[in-house]
Motif scaffolding. Structure first.
Motif, PDB file in Angstrom:
ATOM      1  N   THR A  13       3.122  16.227   1.121  1.00 21.04           N
ATOM      2  CA  THR A  13       3.453  14.861   1.554  1.00 21.04           C
ATOM      3  C   THR A  13       2.319  13.908   1.171  1.00 21.04           C
ATOM      4  OG1 THR A  13       2.385  15.167   3.676  1.00 21.04           O
ATOM      5  CG2 THR A  13       4.730  15.715   3.547  1.00 21.04           C
ATOM      6  N   PRO A  14       2.600  12.600   1.177  1.00 21.35           N
ATOM      7  CA  PRO A  14       1.532  11.642   0.863  1.00 21.35           C
ATOM      8  C   PRO A  14       0.334  11.823   1.800  1.00 21.35           C
ATOM      9  CG  PRO A  14       3.636  10.525   0.938  1.00 21.35           C
ATOM     10  CD  PRO A  14       3.894  11.921   1.358  1.00 21.35           C
ATOM     11  N   GLY A  15       0.619  12.131   3.056  1.00 15.90           N
ATOM     12  CA  GLY A  15      -0.465  12.314   4.020  1.00 15.90           C
ATOM     13  C   GLY A  15      -1.385  13.442   3.573  1.00 15.90           C
ATOM     14  N   GLN A  16      -0.809  14.520   3.068  1.00 19.63           N
ATOM     15  CA  GLN A  16      -1.623  15.657   2.625  1.00 19.63           C
ATOM     16  C   GLN A  16      -2.414  15.315   1.355  1.00 19.63           C
ATOM     17  OE1 GLN A  16       1.710  18.315   2.535  1.00 19.63           O
ATOM     18  NE2 GLN A  16       1.097  19.324   4.432  1.00 19.63           N
ATOM     19  N   ASP A  21       0.827  -1.217   0.000  1.00 24.97           N
ATOM     20  CA  ASP A  21       0.000   0.000   0.000  1.00 24.97           C
ATOM     21  C   ASP A  21       0.856   1.260   0.000  1.00 24.97           C
ATOM     22  OD1 ASP A  21      -2.165  -1.633   0.223  1.00 24.97           O
ATOM     23  OD2 ASP A  21      -2.260  -1.526   2.397  1.00 24.97           O
ATOM     24  N   PHE A  22       2.107   1.104   0.387  1.00 23.13           N
ATOM     25  CA  PHE A  22       3.013   2.255   0.424  1.00 23.13           C
ATOM     26  C   PHE A  22       3.434   2.564  -1.014  1.00 23.13           C
ATOM     27  CE2 PHE A  22       7.137   4.335   0.989  1.00 23.13           C
ATOM     28  CZ  PHE A  22       6.873   5.204   2.026  1.00 23.13           C
ATOM     29  N   ILE A  23       2.927   3.679  -1.518  1.00 24.22           N
ATOM     30  CA  ILE A  23       3.174   3.987  -2.931  1.00 24.22           C
ATOM     31  C   ILE A  23       4.519   4.686  -3.095  1.00 24.22           C
ATOM     32  CG2 ILE A  23       2.237   5.184  -4.959  1.00 24.22           C
ATOM     33  CD1 ILE A  23      -0.490   5.122  -3.455  1.00 24.22           C
ATOM     34  N   GLY A  24       5.238   4.283  -4.086  1.00 29.00           N
ATOM     35  CA  GLY A  24       6.521   4.932  -4.371  1.00 29.00           C
ATOM     36  C   GLY A  24       6.907   4.634  -5.796  1.00 29.00           C
ATOM     37  N   PRO A  73       9.699  14.631   7.356  1.00 34.03           N
ATOM     38  CA  PRO A  73       8.623  15.565   7.700  1.00 34.03           C
ATOM     39  C   PRO A  73       7.319  14.836   8.030  1.00 34.03           C
ATOM     40  CG  PRO A  73       9.650  16.120   5.591  1.00 34.03           C
ATOM     41  CD  PRO A  73      10.229  14.825   6.010  1.00 34.03           C
ATOM     42  N   SER A  74       6.431  15.559   8.645  1.00 30.66           N
ATOM     43  CA  SER A  74       5.153  14.988   9.054  1.00 30.66           C
ATOM     44  C   SER A  74       4.364  14.524   7.824  1.00 30.66           C
ATOM     45  CB  SER A  74       4.373  16.087   9.768  1.00 30.66           C
ATOM     46  OG  SER A  74       3.564  15.512  10.709  1.00 30.66           O
ATOM     47  N   GLY A  75       3.832  13.312   7.903  1.00 29.23           N
ATOM     48  CA  GLY A  75       2.949  12.836   6.832  1.00 29.23           C
ATOM     49  C   GLY A  75       3.650  12.111   5.700  1.00 29.23           C
ATOM     50  N   VAL A  76       4.941  11.816   5.849  1.00 26.59           N
ATOM     51  CA  VAL A  76       5.622  11.121   4.748  1.00 26.59           C
ATOM     52  C   VAL A  76       5.458   9.600   4.840  1.00 26.59           C
ATOM     53  CG1 VAL A  76       7.366  12.784   4.029  1.00 26.59           C
ATOM     54  CG2 VAL A  76       7.799  11.315   5.990  1.00 26.59           C
ATOM     55  N   GLY A  77       4.823   9.148   5.889  1.00 25.25           N
ATOM     56  CA  GLY A  77       4.518   7.708   5.943  1.00 25.25           C
ATOM     57  C   GLY A  77       5.363   6.916   6.921  1.00 25.25           C
ATOM     58  N   LYS A  78       5.876   7.562   7.955  1.00 27.29           N
ATOM     59  CA  LYS A  78       6.729   6.844   8.916  1.00 27.29           C
ATOM     60  C   LYS A  78       5.911   5.809   9.692  1.00 27.29           C
ATOM     61  CE  LYS A  78       7.945  10.819  10.792  1.00 27.29           C
ATOM     62  NZ  LYS A  78       7.331  11.823   9.893  1.00 27.29           N
ATOM     63  N   LYS A  79       4.781   6.277  10.229  1.00 23.94           N
ATOM     64  CA  LYS A  79       3.952   5.355  11.017  1.00 23.94           C
ATOM     65  C   LYS A  79       3.364   4.261  10.125  1.00 23.94           C
ATOM     66  CE  LYS A  79       1.174   8.266  13.142  1.00 23.94           C
ATOM     67  NZ  LYS A  79       1.597   9.662  13.087  1.00 23.94           N
ATOM     68  N   MET A  80       3.096   4.634   8.900  1.00 24.44           N
ATOM     69  CA  MET A  80       2.548   3.654   7.960  1.00 24.44           C
ATOM     70  C   MET A  80       3.548   2.506   7.774  1.00 24.44           C
ATOM     71  SD  MET A  80       1.454   4.372   4.058  1.00 24.44           S
ATOM     72  CE  MET A  80       0.625   3.138   3.091  1.00 24.44           C
ATOM     73  N   LEU A  81       4.820   2.865   7.665  1.00 22.97           N
ATOM     74  CA  LEU A  81       5.841   1.841   7.486  1.00 22.97           C
ATOM     75  C   LEU A  81       5.958   0.948   8.719  1.00 22.97           C
ATOM     76  CD1 LEU A  81       8.687   3.729   5.583  1.00 22.97           C
ATOM     77  CD2 LEU A  81       7.151   1.989   4.713  1.00 22.97           C
TER      78      LEU A  81
HETATM   79  N1  LIG Z   1       3.893   6.336   0.309  1.00 19.95           N
HETATM   80  C1  LIG Z   1       2.621   6.361   0.702  1.00 19.95           C
HETATM   81  N2  LIG Z   1       1.673   5.758  -0.031  1.00 19.95           N
HETATM   82  C2  LIG Z   1       0.391   5.780   0.341  1.00 19.95           C
HETATM   83  N3  LIG Z   1      -0.066   6.391   1.437  1.00 19.95           N
HETATM   84  C3  LIG Z   1       0.808   7.023   2.206  1.00 19.95           C
HETATM   85  C4  LIG Z   1       2.212   7.037   1.883  1.00 19.95           C
HETATM   86  N4  LIG Z   1       2.856   7.724   2.827  1.00 19.95           N
HETATM   87  C5  LIG Z   1       1.925   8.117   3.707  1.00 19.95           C
HETATM   88  N5  LIG Z   1       0.704   7.696   3.350  1.00 19.95           N
HETATM   89  C6  LIG Z   1      -0.553   7.975   4.067  1.00 19.95           C
HETATM   90  O1  LIG Z   1      -0.419   9.257   4.606  1.00 19.95           O
HETATM   91  C7  LIG Z   1      -1.002   9.342   5.887  1.00 19.95           C
HETATM   92  C8  LIG Z   1       0.014   9.877   6.883  1.00 19.95           C
HETATM   93  O2  LIG Z   1       1.030   8.933   7.043  1.00 19.95           O
HETATM   94  P1  LIG Z   1       1.761   8.652   8.447  1.00 19.95           P
HETATM   95  O3  LIG Z   1       0.832   8.868   9.573  1.00 19.95           O
HETATM   96  O4  LIG Z   1       2.408   7.337   8.344  1.00 19.95           O
HETATM   97  O5  LIG Z   1       2.824   9.812   8.422  1.00 19.95           O
HETATM   98  P2  LIG Z   1       3.975  10.139   9.490  1.00 19.95           P
HETATM   99  O6  LIG Z   1       5.190  10.392   8.692  1.00 19.95           O
HETATM  100  O7  LIG Z   1       4.049   9.077  10.512  1.00 19.95           O
HETATM  101  O8  LIG Z   1       3.455  11.483  10.105  1.00 19.95           O
HETATM  102  P3  LIG Z   1       3.807  12.156  11.530  1.00 19.95           P
HETATM  103  O9  LIG Z   1       5.236  12.527  11.495  1.00 19.95           O
HETATM  104  O10 LIG Z   1       2.913  13.346  11.547  1.00 19.95           O
HETATM  105  O11 LIG Z   1       3.470  11.164  12.589  1.00 19.95           O
HETATM  106  C9  LIG Z   1      -1.498   7.965   6.222  1.00 19.95           C
HETATM  107  O12 LIG Z   1      -2.869   7.896   5.943  1.00 19.95           O
HETATM  108  C10 LIG Z   1      -0.761   7.076   5.274  1.00 19.95           C
HETATM  109  O13 LIG Z   1      -1.521   5.947   4.983  1.00 19.95           O
END
Ligand SMILES: Nc1ncnc2c1ncn2[C@@H]1O[C@H](COP(=O)(O)OP(=O)(O)OP(=O)(O)O)[C@@H](O)[C@H]1O
Length: 816
Positions: A725-728, A501-504, A559-567
């Motif tokens: 970011t992806p989150g945005q 699901d992590f798009i790149g 940065p916030s929203g780049v998908g760290k928690k998602m990973l």
């Molecule tokens: N590469 C990606 N492909 C698809 N969805 C993504 C990707 N990266 C992030 N997302 C989506 O973006 C949203 C924010 O991601 P996430 O919470 O993992 O960010 P974060 O880097 O942990 O943010 P923070 O630093 O604010 O905690 C989630 O809904 C996540 O599913």
């Protein structure tokens, strides 16, 4: 696909591996390579070739149903996985960067970028599905009981005041009434329309064909439907998994049954034959040497040592030689030690005289480090070549177990069992013979007793080791500890996200940029690969975790929203790992005091170890190492874990499949030295580049509206969202594509402009923020090393110092 297809795939992978092993294990050790670029190419090619073999073996292992073949494939597969990690480690050290770019090699090998993708072995989850399902059920039950307070990865909501709550209810109620009224009005309108239409047209029923056509013109609600071929393929795969289970059960049953039959039918014969042979040997020995021989001890292989096609004299001479050699060996050992010490002294002297001379010699070329996986792979490959390569199993249409093979291995096992029993008997018989014929006194074997004593000694040693780690909860079951951790919100449920699901998107210019001395920004797909290599493969496979270059901690910064928690979630879901949340905000106020903290960590580690693999997640990881704790956060005591983290790391043994993952969107707030001492592997997550944004927009929108995107200008959307970011992007898609808009899509096509409103309300990642991350990374150990190694840094005096140190450590490792 058929059995033949997967068998062919396995054979091909095995052949390629054979070639690689020949290259990797040459008869003569290779000379050190002096050209850095050539070395990088060589390693890169090796890496890619291993990844190809890994991909094929993984698929073959997932689909082949013959249990004995699966065992061989598994051994090779695990070895290849480990070797990939070793080669990656070499590449990181050589290029002083976590990211490598292989686009030029791929081009030479005529391969697409997708062939670089490292698959996640499906067996990680498949083979423990039942345990995972049970655990998930228990976790859900506990969460239901607790009320799922702060036990999810989703952030907790703040409590509402009464006024606010009343207002929310009033607003919702008004909205509900409004919706109801609108629905009512719509129905009235429709009814009127229908009546008017009926009046003008008269009551005609529609021709069924036209009616059908009209219905067909309206797109179905589920656009993303699988094709029939896809469905059939999926069904076949599921069927194969069931077959695998069935064949495995049959195989296990056959193992026991065939062994019992051999023991029953051939056991008595084996015993009699062996006894006769041993007796014959007694007599022949006495005839030749004049006395009865000594029976070889169990450690020397017992009677099996006698029949290794040797004459009785040879055996007697060997035993006598061994007896003599024992004291000699001790002397030699002493000598060697002395020589070693002497050598060391001499080396030290030369070092003193010549200074860096030796180290420079060592550094002249590059040589790949000895591998922990090559021997295993070679032996698995040997098994393949000797057992499977020439084997004709065309008779085995259903690919079940091969009874002949089981018979061969079980006969050997029964023979060994019989031999041990008979040896004991014959030892006694020989003793009696010696007493009766040679009039020897009954010298009881000292070896046996001594051996037992030794074993005892070993056991007590182990006990001592265990005592070191105090068990603070000796009388509690793992289940009760698990429940307590869930209740306290320390053990949480990851979001149901997969790594796919992590798009790149792949970065196509990496090598070109590096050749022009421009360090490319890694792509999200590169980051994804790193997570597989450093997190998923070691957590999923025991042998890889034990023997591959160890990674105990990983920091995901960006940065916030780049998908760290998602990973982090994906990491847990792909390996079936438990997720512990030790973020400063989550542990604040829980288990207060020093002893409370000890207890909490003890419980976390105990459960993490017992139910491994486990991920210990620390969000806002920088806070533990704050340079200065902000006033507003003082109460939270964010530095609570600072002293204990190094201790936890130290206590993690190679057999503990536990990974500590820190996530941080402000790593620069931490004291860099202690921070980097804990987090040795740092992965900087970039904001998505144009290619990634394009794929992201396309995928996210078409996931919701299917193929109705002809009117969308994705390219412009990707272009103008540079910095977002992806989150945005997810947020923008979700806010625009609500139920109402979704319902209108067939009439009113979706356009790119609609997303601008939502985007304009969000703050993108500005260049300055990105630069802050980059310059912070340059201060980390690997970043520093890289900037020193970059052209122009040669005159740097500090480099020599670094070289010296590196040289020394290499020297030390070699001695080991
Ligand atoms: N590469 C990606 N492909 C698809 N969805 C993504 C990707 N990266 C992030 N997302 C989506 O973006 C949203 C924010 O991601 P996430 O919470 O993992 O960010 P974060 O880097 O942990 O943010 P923070 O630093 O604010 O905690 C989630 O809904 C996540 O599913």
């Amino acid at each position: 696909m058929s059995h033949t297809f997967y068998n062919k795939m396995w054979v091909e992978a095995q052949q390629n591996l054979g070639q690689l092993l020949e290259q990797e294990m040459p008869l003569e050790p290779p000379k050190p390579e002096k050209d850095r670029m050539a070395t990088a190419q060589q390693l890169g090619t090796l890496y890619i070739r291993y990844v190809q073999i890994f991909r094929n073996l993984e698929l073959a292992y997932d689909q082949i149903t013959q249990p004995q073949k699966r065992r061989v494939i598994k051994a090779v597969l695990d070895g290849v996985m480990g070797r990939i990690l070793e080669v990656k480690n070499e590449l990181v050290e050589l290029e002083i960067s976590e990211f490598q770019y292989f686009d030029d090699i791929l081009q030479d090998m005529k391969m697409g970028p997708e062939s670089l993708e490292i698959p996640i072995p499906r067996y990680f989850i498949k083979e423990k599905m039942k345990v995972l399902k049970d655990r998930e059920r228990i976790l859900s039950q506990i969460l239901d009981r607790v009320g799922a307070k702060n036990t999810d990865m989703v952030k907790t909501l703040k409590p509402m005041s009464l006024d606010e709550a009343v207002r929310v209810i009033q607003v919702s109620e008004r909205a509900r009434q409004g919706r109801l009224r609108a629905k009512f009005m719509k129905e009235i309108n429709l009814e009127e329309k229908r009546e008017r239409f009926a009046k003008t047209q008269g009551e005609i029923t529609l021709d069924p064909d036209i009616a059908a056509q009209r219905i067909q013109k309206v797109p179905p609600p589920h656009f993303y439907k699988k094709s029939i071929a896809e469905e059939i393929a999926q069904k076949t795969e599921t069927l194969r998994s069931e077959l695998q289970e069935q064949h495995e059960a049959e195989y296990q049953h056959a193992l026991i049954q065939i062994k019992d039959t051999i023991r029953e039918k051939e056991g008595p014969n084996m015993k009699a034959n062996l006894q006769d042979q041993i007796r014959q040997w007694f007599i022949e020995c006495r005839h030749v040497t004049g006395k009865f021989p000594d029976f070889p001890s169990e450690e020397d292989g017992g009677s099996s040592a006698i029949f290794a096609q040797k004459t009785p004299e040879q055996v007697a001479a060997e035993i006598a030689a061994k007896e003599e050699a024992k004291p000699k060996k001790k002397k030699e050992k002493g000598k060697k030690d002395k020589e070693k010490k002497k050598g060391k002294k001499d080396k030290d002297k030369t070092k003193g005289k010549k200074g860096k001379g030796k180290e420079e010699e060592e550094e002249e070329g590059w040589k790949i480090k000895p591998s922990n996986f090559l021997p295993d792979m070679a032996s698995a490959n040997q098994t393949y070549e000797s057992v499977w390569q020439q084997r004709d199993d065309s008779w085995n249409l259903h690919q079940t177990y091969d009874a002949q093979l089981i018979k061969e291995s079980k006969t050997k096992e029964v023979e060994d069992e019989v031999r041990i029993q008979i040896d004991e008997l014959m030892r006694q018989e020989l003793q009696n013979l010696k007493m009766a014929v040679d009039k020897e006194k009954n010298k009881k074997k000292k070896g046996g007793k001594g051996g037992k004593k030794k074993k005892k000694g070993k056991k007590s040693g182990k006990k001592k080791k265990k005592k070191k780690e105090k068990d603070l909860t000796p009388d509690r079951t793992i289940d009760s500890l698990y429940e307590e951790l869930v209740t306290e919100g320390l053990l949480i449920k990851p979001k149901s996200i997969k790594l796919s699901d992590f798009i790149g998107e792949y970065s196509y210019l990496g090598t070109t940029l590096r050749q022009a001395d421009i360090e490319p920004m890694p792509s999200l797909s590169d980051v994804k690969q790193l997570l597989v290599l450093y997190g998923i493969l070691p957590l999923g496979c025991e042998s890889v975790h034990e023997k591959a270059p160890s990674v105990k901690t990983l920091l995901l910064a960006g940065p916030s929203g780049v998908g760290k928690k998602m990973l982090v979630s994906a990491l847990c879901n792909e390996t079936g790992a438990n997720l512990f949340n030790l973020s400063p905000s989550n542990i604040s106020g829980k288990y207060p005091g020093k002893s409370g903290l000890q207890m909490m960590l003890h419980m976390v580690l105990k459960v993490a170890r017992q139910l491994q693999p486990s991920v210990i997640w620390i969000d806002d990881a920088e806070k533990t190492f704050y340079k200065k704790v902000p006033k507003t956060e003082k109460q939270l005591d964010p530095k609570r874990l600072k002293k204990d983290l190094p201790k936890i790391l130290k206590s993690l043994k190679p057999e503990d499949r536990i990974l500590i993952v820190g996530t941080s969107h402000r790593p620069f707030d931490a004291e860099i030295k202690p921070f980097c001492k804990i987090y040795k592997k740092i992965v900087l997550l970039p904001r998505p580049d144009y290619a990634a944004r394009l794929v992201m927009w396309k995928q996210m929108i078409s996931q919701r509206v299917g193929s109705l995107t002809a009117s969308m200008n994705f390219s412009s959307l990707a272009k103008i969202t540079d910095g977002f970011t992806p989150g945005q992007i997810v947020q923008a898609v979700e806010s625009v594509l609500n139920d109402r808009r979704f319902g209108q899509i067939s009439r009113k096509p979706l356009t790119a402009v609609e997303f601008l409103g939502s985007l304009s309300r969000q703050e993108p990642v500005y260049k300055e923020e990105e630069e802050t991350f980059k310059s912070w990374y340059a201060k980390t150990p690997l970043g520093k090393k890289r900037s020193k190694a970059m052209p122009g840094a040669e005159e740097d005096t500090g480099k020599d110092k670094g070289k010296k140190k590196a040289g020394k450590t290499v020297g030390k490792k070699k001695k080991k």
